[in-house]
Design an enzyme around this catalytic site. Structure first.
Site, mmCIF file in Angstrom:
data_model
loop_
_atom_site.group_PDB
_atom_site.id
_atom_site.type_symbol
_atom_site.label_atom_id
_atom_site.label_comp_id
_atom_site.label_asym_id
_atom_site.label_seq_id
_atom_site.Cartn_x
_atom_site.Cartn_y
_atom_site.Cartn_z
ATOM 1 N N LYS A 124 49.113 5.818 -21.759
ATOM 2 C CA LYS A 124 50.044 4.873 -21.124
ATOM 3 C C LYS A 124 51.291 5.565 -20.586
ATOM 4 O O LYS A 124 51.707 5.317 -19.455
ATOM 5 C CB LYS A 124 50.474 3.794 -22.129
ATOM 6 C CG LYS A 124 49.398 2.860 -22.603
ATOM 7 C CD LYS A 124 49.959 1.790 -23.518
ATOM 8 C CE LYS A 124 50.465 2.322 -24.837
ATOM 9 N NZ LYS A 124 49.384 2.808 -25.724
ATOM 10 N N THR A 125 51.888 6.388 -21.432
ATOM 11 C CA THR A 125 53.168 6.982 -21.040
ATOM 12 C C THR A 125 53.012 7.908 -19.844
ATOM 13 O O THR A 125 53.791 7.841 -18.882
ATOM 14 C CB THR A 125 53.781 7.741 -22.224
ATOM 15 O OG1 THR A 125 54.058 6.814 -23.277
ATOM 16 C CG2 THR A 125 55.080 8.429 -21.814
ATOM 17 N N GLU A 168 55.380 0.292 -19.115
ATOM 18 C CA GLU A 168 54.400 0.682 -20.126
ATOM 19 C C GLU A 168 54.201 -0.492 -21.077
ATOM 20 O O GLU A 168 55.175 -1.094 -21.546
ATOM 21 C CB GLU A 168 54.878 1.910 -20.884
ATOM 22 C CG GLU A 168 53.905 2.370 -21.946
ATOM 23 C CD GLU A 168 54.282 3.699 -22.570
ATOM 24 O OE1 GLU A 168 53.850 3.939 -23.707
ATOM 25 O OE2 GLU A 168 55.001 4.490 -21.916
#
Length: 455
Positions: A124-125, A168
């Site tokens: 995600k990051t 995010e």
């Protein structure tokens, strides 16, 4: 898109953040500060994030005391804050309204015309950071909420001046179901947070609910069986990405360029649309880049606007982040804390040109360590040497009666220590020139890496 329900901040001007130094808190603070809210905060430990907060002119108290909330009209806290936190107790006793961080973030995502929410168990990051950098360089001027530091902006988020937001989106405790995505990106679905979800089927069900919330477009990993199951039969407008040519977007001709550098050709429905160069290693980063490109194109970025931002992307903070070298030993820090993430990170590291790979791992939460115990034992042994800190319990009590020594007992040659100073001393005494040492975990194991480098 329209907000479901009223503004939870309506009529409130003075907000107090418990744990304001958290990476997930800071982007929210940035956005609300820019909107004129009067913010105070507290945290237990000094950090780089607190310096950024103070740089906005926001007063921060070190240490958590009941008097810190005086003057506040609303309290914002995170799920990491324990119930006996003195500020939380004082707020409840005084009747002040309380909001968990995810509730505030959910509201903020509703304020933008084009909110892109990036979710998935892993990646995600990095994907959010890549997409943010592409959009920034294209002139889209997005607001952003990122789980790690994007070096381009020197922080974990930014306040843009357009209708686009990149966010995010974490599945922990179903927090992502409070968000309002116009574009929803699903990277993958794996077993995690089993203390809450209990089963993989429940995780898939939550991701399906998240996908249903996409107002305009769903972008998902067509190679991932769990993701396909989650979105099956939704009837949403969707595009897929993955390594397979059956996806709408996929990479071809992946080539190592030495060190952590690599390149690939990006294809859209069998047509080559860009050549991408990356300064981050591993097939997982190629896949993250493909997902970021698909989302950027959906936001109106032309194909020719993809390559330059990604070539300039040097990774998000704590994502295989090169910290330095000591006595010929390279020190890298990575956020990997789930067995699947550890596997891709360690396998990528083993393919690089180092003599030995050291995994210096801090297990995070007793529940994850206990429920995925055998998986941790298996993947950590990909490394040549394994050093563990004690488990970081975070929000949990050790009702599982599990300790790092239990992992070590299953991994011949591994060691564990109570303190980061002991870890530093052991690694520096035993690592050899040409070795790669990776500190791993989503807690504060990065402090051990900094001790090794005397930072």
């Amino acid at each position: 898109m329209a907000l479901e329900g009223k503004n939870p901040l309506e009529g409130k001007k003075r907000l107090h953040f418990i744990g304001i130094g958290g990476s997930g808190m800071f982007p929210i603070v940035q956005i609300l500060h820019s909107q004129g809210y009067l913010i105070t905060g507290s945290d237990n430990n000094e950090s780089d994030i607190l310096k950024l907060v103070r740089g906005l002119g926001i007063p921060v108290q070190l240490g958590q005391r009941a008097e810190n909330i005086e003057g506040a009209e609303l309290i914002v806290y995170t799920s990491a804050i324990m119930d006996d936190n003195p500020e939380l107790v004082a707020a409840r006793e005084s009747g002040l309204p309380l909001l968990e961080r995810s509730d505030v973030l959910g509201y903020l995502t509703s304020l933008y015309d084009n909110t892109v929410c990036v979710c998935g168990t892993h990646g995600k990051t990095t994907t959010t950071a890549m997409l943010t950098q592409i959009l920034m360089d294209s002139g889209a001027d997005p607001s952003a909420v990122i789980g790690g530091k994007l070096h381009r902006i020197g922080g974990y988020g930014r306040v843009g001046h357009s209708g686009t937001m990149v966010c995010e989106s974490c599945e922990f405790s179903d927090h992502f179901l409070k968000l309002h995505p116009d574009v929803a990106v699903i990277l993958n679905i794996d077993e995690d947070h089993l203390d809450y979800f209990k089963t993989l089927e429940n995780i898939i069900r939550s991701f399906r609910t998240f996908a249903e919330k996409a107002a305009r477009l769903l972008i998902y990993n067509g190679d991932d069986a769990n993701t396909r199951k989650a979105v099956e039969g939704l009837g949403k407008e969707a595009v897929t990405f993955g390594f397979s040519e059956e996806n709408d977007y996929y990479p071809a001709n992946i080539i190592s360029l030495g060190g952590t550098r690599q390149s690939f050709e990006l294809f859209h429905q069998k047509s080559r649309i860009a050549e991408i160069r990356l300064n981050v290693a591993g097939r997982h980063n190629v896949l993250d880049a493909v997902a970021a490109c698909a989302a950027a194109l959906a936001c109106g970025v032309p194909a020719e606007g993809l390559a330059a931002p990604l070539a300039d992307f040097n990774g998000a903070g704590r994502r295989f982040e090169l910290l330095g070298e000591v006595n010929g030993v390279t020190i890298v820090d990575d956020y990997a804390h789930h067995p699947a993430e550890l596997r891709v990170t360690l396998e990528a590291a083993k393919k690089l040109d180092f003599k030995r790979v050291w995994a210096v791992f801090q297990p995070f939460t007793y529940s994850r360590t206990a429920l995925l115990f055998d998986d941790f034992v298996e993947v950590l042994q990909i490394a040549d040497r394994v050093v563990l800190s004690e488990i970081m319990g975070s929000r949990e009590k050790n009702t599982y009666n599990i300790y790092s020594k239990d992992l070590c007992a299953k991994m011949p040659g591994s060691v564990w220590f109570d303190t980061f100073e002991e870890i530093r001393d052991y690694v520096l005494e035993n690592a050899e020139p040409g070795d790669l040492v990776i500190t791993l975990g989503c807690g504060d194991i990065y402090k051990a890496a900094k001790l090794m480098l005397n930072l």
